[in-house]
Design an enzyme around this catalytic site. Sequence first.
Site, PDB file in Angstrom:
ATOM      1  N   GLY A   1     -27.518  44.239   2.787  1.00  0.00           N
ATOM      2  CA  GLY A   1     -27.034  45.607   2.949  1.00  0.00           C
ATOM      3  C   GLY A   1     -28.125  46.634   2.705  1.00  0.00           C
TER       4      GLY A   1
ATOM      5  CD  GLU B   1     -20.811  40.241  -5.645  1.00  0.00           C
ATOM      6  OE1 GLU B   1     -21.723  40.303  -4.794  1.00  0.00           O
ATOM      7  OE2 GLU B   1     -19.679  40.731  -5.466  1.00  0.00           O
TER       8      GLU B   1
ATOM      9  CB  CYS C   1     -16.124  42.644  -2.842  1.00  0.00           C
ATOM     10  SG  CYS C   1     -16.489  42.027  -1.254  1.00  0.00           S
TER      11      CYS C   1
ATOM     12  CB  SER D   1     -25.586  39.610   0.355  1.00  0.00           C
ATOM     13  OG  SER D   1     -26.626  39.922   1.262  1.00  0.00           O
TER      14      SER D   1
ATOM     15  CD  GLU E   1     -17.012  48.915   0.920  1.00  0.00           C
ATOM     16  OE1 GLU E   1     -17.198  48.435  -0.219  1.00  0.00           O
ATOM     17  OE2 GLU E   1     -16.769  50.120   1.119  1.00  0.00           O
TER      18      GLU E   1
ATOM     19  CE  LYS F   1     -23.389  37.690  12.580  1.00  0.00           C
ATOM     20  NZ  LYS F   1     -23.247  36.477  11.678  1.00  0.00           N
TER      21      LYS F   1
HETATM   22  C1  UN1 Z   1     -13.179  41.686  -0.510  1.00  0.00           C
HETATM   23  O1  UN1 Z   1     -13.179  41.074  -1.570  1.00  0.00           O
HETATM   24  O2  UN1 Z   1     -14.183  41.724   0.190  1.00  0.00           O
HETATM   25  O3  UN1 Z   1      -8.276  44.058  -2.804  1.00  0.00           O
HETATM   26  C2  UN1 Z   1     -11.973  42.350   0.031  1.00  0.00           C
HETATM   27  C3  UN1 Z   1      -8.493  42.907  -2.456  1.00  0.00           C
HETATM   28  C4  UN1 Z   1      -8.302  42.520  -1.016  1.00  0.00           C
HETATM   29  C5  UN1 Z   1      -9.530  42.793  -0.233  1.00  0.00           C
HETATM   30  C6  UN1 Z   1     -10.774  42.236  -0.846  1.00  0.00           C
HETATM   31  N1  UN1 Z   1      -7.182  43.247  -0.464  1.00  0.00           N
HETATM   32  O4  UN1 Z   1      -8.870  42.066  -3.244  1.00  0.00           O
END
Ligand code: UN1
Length: 496
Positions: free
Chosen positions: A233, A385, A284, A229, A250, A175
């Site tokens: 999560g 964040e 992230c 988010s 994550e 999804k």
């Molecule tokens: C993410 O930001 O959710 O290391 C993943 C990195 C990428 C993956 C990021 N290979 O920034």
Amino acid sequence: MTQRIGNFIDGRWREPRDGNRFESLNPADTRQTVADAPLSERSDVDDAVAAARSAFPAWSRLPAPRRAELLYRTGELLTRNKQRLGELVTKEMGKVIAEGLGDVQEAIDIFYYMAGEGRRLQGETVPSELPDKDCKSIREPLGVVALVTPWNFPIAIPAWKLSAALVCGNTAILKPSSETPACAAALVEILAAAGFPPGVVNLVCGPGEETGEYLLTHPGVNAASFTGSCAAGERLERRMAELHRPLALEMGGKNAIVLMDDADLELALEGVLWGGFGTSGQRCTAASRVIVHERIHDRFVEILVKRASQLRLGGGLDPTTDVGPLINEAQGRKVLNYLRIGQEEGARLVTGGKRTEEGDLAHGFFIEPTIFTGVTPAMRIAREEIFGPVVSIIRCGSFDEATAIVNGVPFGLSSALYSRDVNTTARAEREFATGIVYINASTIGAEVHLPFGGWRHSGSGHPEAGGRGGAIDFFSRMKVVYRDFSGRLQKAQIDK
Ligand code: UN1
């Protein structure tokens, strides 16, 4: 031209039962609709779960190296379609084309890598404490897995999850984020072309709060993997605990780059620009805090501000663009709100700080690369964040002080140190409490054959990617088999 996509259930593209649809837009120019996607109802999810359940017995019994051949084929087809898919990523998600192609390359890498895992999937064979008895551990799949993925890596993250889940013998329902259904559909189309049997890979589109949560908590699902988010999560964590269902999570990050006074400043400058403003800060792993030793602080801020103010905002397909748009208006407003909060908290805005609406940029949400100085670790802009092109500079007087700041937030995904002193680099490696630590490199750019996962509030401790110690451990479970061929009752711990 708007692409009309369907759900993919039991090997067929299908309309949603209720016929409802939604659109994804080009974030660089929201007058353009990229895709028209199914707004799935519960019955569509039920169909996908039923298809995945009925495909599971045969798929899980197919030898793993045979399953892996289909992953390898997927890698080949992705390679052949890399340019087209990279452009689609840029159109639907907004990142610049070099990064759109990188997103697809990450998917290629993980499918090839996980194809190799098909010939490993190791357990152990160890001696028994009793004679004429052997013991081994073997890996088995979990069953039907639900995968809910974000928009910021619209091909790579679905690929991380699907590749590991499938090679382990699970069947899957993806999804994707409602911002990027066309990218997910393009990936699933390639998996279908690679020859995965009907029901092994399914796609349902729709909103996270309805379609996503219904899927993740569905009684026919055995395990769930979610990237998104923190708010969503953490809610899921509670739900999954009640259901006693494995969950890989994550979530966010508040990643820091530390610059010691012996850092190579030019190198660090490139790392901060790339980590802070690449993908418009929507990773992230983005570097949103830069902790700078006081002896080099002013010099570094000067060169950083100069370069950041020269970055070009624009549509990602234009090769001269450095920084693309934010994904949508809501994210843009959230970032602007943080810019206001930072100023109210007393941080000094030294460059950027506003939305640009010049010319064609008025049709997307473009925010100038922004730098705050005079940030203290207690400020919200140093703790929460932001997910936008905003870098907070925090001054420090020593490595110990920097380490305390790096570790002093609830998140723990990625961190980086710039120093030429081998002892300092070794200490950072040991003391930075994040799932990923970079030495003399930025906070972004993880490679697929190593586990990718955040500590503390950044994740659940089940990393993505990687093999053993990474996603393979989440998407399989160990079974231990003791075989006694002595022909008599032997008692462990009792017979000597
Ligand atoms: C993410 O930001 O959710 O290391 C993943 C990195 C990428 C993956 C990021 N290979 O920034």
